[in-house]
Motif scaffolding. Structure first.
Motif, PDB file in Angstrom:
ATOM      1  N   GLU A  11      57.184 -38.991-156.441  1.00  0.00           N
ATOM      2  CA  GLU A  11      58.414 -39.640-155.432  1.00  0.00           C
ATOM      3  C   GLU A  11      59.047 -38.943-155.328  1.00  0.00           C
ATOM      4  OE1 GLU A  11      59.519 -42.535-152.859  1.00  0.00           O
ATOM      5  OE2 GLU A  11      57.880 -42.620-154.342  1.00  0.00           O
ATOM      6  N   ASP A  12      59.481 -37.934-156.490  1.00  0.00           N
ATOM      7  CA  ASP A  12      60.962 -37.155-155.984  1.00  0.00           C
ATOM      8  C   ASP A  12      60.647 -36.017-155.105  1.00  0.00           C
ATOM      9  OD1 ASP A  12      58.773 -36.029-157.928  1.00  0.00           O
ATOM     10  OD2 ASP A  12      60.375 -34.455-159.280  1.00  0.00           O
ATOM     11  N   LEU A  13      59.485 -35.879-154.889  1.00  0.00           N
ATOM     12  CA  LEU A  13      59.273 -35.155-153.742  1.00  0.00           C
ATOM     13  C   LEU A  13      58.926 -35.719-152.583  1.00  0.00           C
ATOM     14  CD1 LEU A  13      56.929 -32.390-154.859  1.00  0.00           C
ATOM     15  CD2 LEU A  13      59.432 -31.999-154.845  1.00  0.00           C
ATOM     16  N   TYR A  14      58.587 -36.524-152.310  1.00  0.00           N
ATOM     17  CA  TYR A  14      58.867 -37.575-151.206  1.00  0.00           C
ATOM     18  C   TYR A  14      60.221 -38.124-150.357  1.00  0.00           C
ATOM     19  CZ  TYR A  14      56.815 -40.264-147.382  1.00  0.00           C
ATOM     20  OH  TYR A  14      55.996 -40.476-145.701  1.00  0.00           O
ATOM     21  N   GLU A  15      61.154 -38.371-151.628  1.00  0.00           N
ATOM     22  CA  GLU A  15      61.341 -39.607-150.881  1.00  0.00           C
ATOM     23  C   GLU A  15      62.915 -37.676-150.316  1.00  0.00           C
ATOM     24  OE1 GLU A  15      63.690 -41.376-150.752  1.00  0.00           O
ATOM     25  OE2 GLU A  15      61.733 -42.917-151.052  1.00  0.00           O
ATOM     26  N   PRO A  16      63.527 -36.225-151.047  1.00  0.00           N
ATOM     27  CA  PRO A  16      63.700 -35.573-149.821  1.00  0.00           C
ATOM     28  C   PRO A  16      63.487 -35.115-149.038  1.00  0.00           C
ATOM     29  CG  PRO A  16      63.504 -35.103-151.946  1.00  0.00           C
ATOM     30  CD  PRO A  16      63.162 -35.863-151.854  1.00  0.00           C
ATOM     31  N   LEU A  17      61.903 -34.991-149.014  1.00  0.00           N
ATOM     32  CA  LEU A  17      61.067 -34.434-147.463  1.00  0.00           C
ATOM     33  C   LEU A  17      61.242 -35.738-147.055  1.00  0.00           C
ATOM     34  CD1 LEU A  17      59.103 -32.705-146.525  1.00  0.00           C
ATOM     35  CD2 LEU A  17      57.176 -34.225-147.121  1.00  0.00           C
ATOM     36  N   SER A  18      61.050 -36.664-146.884  1.00  0.00           N
ATOM     37  CA  SER A  18      61.112 -37.289-145.821  1.00  0.00           C
ATOM     38  C   SER A  18      63.078 -38.350-145.222  1.00  0.00           C
ATOM     39  CB  SER A  18      61.227 -39.213-146.092  1.00  0.00           C
ATOM     40  OG  SER A  18      61.078 -39.966-145.793  1.00  0.00           O
ATOM     41  N   LYS A  19      63.823 -37.176-145.957  1.00  0.00           N
ATOM     42  CA  LYS A  19      65.069 -37.786-145.211  1.00  0.00           C
ATOM     43  C   LYS A  19      65.268 -36.734-144.724  1.00  0.00           C
ATOM     44  CE  LYS A  19      67.247 -39.984-149.306  1.00  0.00           C
ATOM     45  NZ  LYS A  19      68.124 -40.755-150.645  1.00  0.00           N
ATOM     46  N   LYS A  20      64.840 -35.180-145.402  1.00  0.00           N
ATOM     47  CA  LYS A  20      65.408 -34.593-144.233  1.00  0.00           C
ATOM     48  C   LYS A  20      64.486 -34.548-142.712  1.00  0.00           C
ATOM     49  CE  LYS A  20      67.182 -30.597-147.175  1.00  0.00           C
ATOM     50  NZ  LYS A  20      68.830 -30.786-146.093  1.00  0.00           N
ATOM     51  N   PRO A  28      57.933 -36.698-142.298  1.00  0.00           N
ATOM     52  CA  PRO A  28      57.784 -35.843-143.535  1.00  0.00           C
ATOM     53  C   PRO A  28      56.276 -34.789-142.833  1.00  0.00           C
ATOM     54  CG  PRO A  28      57.964 -38.491-144.076  1.00  0.00           C
ATOM     55  CD  PRO A  28      57.536 -38.066-142.576  1.00  0.00           C
ATOM     56  N   GLU A  29      55.122 -35.496-142.596  1.00  0.00           N
ATOM     57  CA  GLU A  29      53.841 -34.679-142.075  1.00  0.00           C
ATOM     58  C   GLU A  29      54.539 -33.109-141.198  1.00  0.00           C
ATOM     59  OE1 GLU A  29      53.036 -38.601-143.118  1.00  0.00           O
ATOM     60  OE2 GLU A  29      54.072 -37.441-141.984  1.00  0.00           O
ATOM     61  N   GLU A  30      55.195 -33.574-140.036  1.00  0.00           N
ATOM     62  CA  GLU A  30      55.630 -32.234-139.869  1.00  0.00           C
ATOM     63  C   GLU A  30      56.411 -31.406-140.314  1.00  0.00           C
ATOM     64  OE1 GLU A  30      55.431 -34.494-134.714  1.00  0.00           O
ATOM     65  OE2 GLU A  30      57.497 -34.793-136.473  1.00  0.00           O
ATOM     66  N   LEU A  31      57.269 -31.840-140.668  1.00  0.00           N
ATOM     67  CA  LEU A  31      58.318 -30.908-141.529  1.00  0.00           C
ATOM     68  C   LEU A  31      57.432 -30.701-142.664  1.00  0.00           C
ATOM     69  CD1 LEU A  31      60.854 -30.010-142.200  1.00  0.00           C
ATOM     70  CD2 LEU A  31      61.849 -31.883-143.558  1.00  0.00           C
TER      71      LEU A  31
END
Length: 86
Positions: A11-20, A28-31
């Motif tokens: 979760e601590d990696l997915y959240e910033p990835l999702s926000k960015k 998130p997959e594209e980024l």
């Protein structure tokens, strides 16, 4: 031909990835794919890579910090030349 890669992120990696990704108008997959492409291309084009393993060093983080060490050395050399010229 493409390949599917399934990653499980904490979760601590997915959240910033999702926000960015949302800020960039991407999923998130594209980024994540763009980040992987950049990482792989940068590693493939590293001008210092050909020197890996060619000498011994007591600097334990050389592989991760080589740009920093090269920059410091060049700065020292430039300052030394300026001092000699004055």
């Amino acid at each position: 031909m493409g390949h599917t890669l399934i990653l499980e992120l904490p979760e601590d990696l997915y959240e910033p990835l999702s926000k960015k990704a949302q800020q960039a108008g991407l999923t998130p997959e594209e980024l994540a794919l763009r980040c992987l492409v950049t990482l792989i291309l940068d590693a493939a084009n590293d001008p210092v890579e050909s020197f890996i393993g060619s000498f011994s060093s007591n600097i334990s983080d050389w592989a991760d910090q080589h740009d920093k060490y090269i920059s410091e050395t060049l700065t020292e050399q430039m300052c030394s030349k300026e001092e000699k010229g004055n």
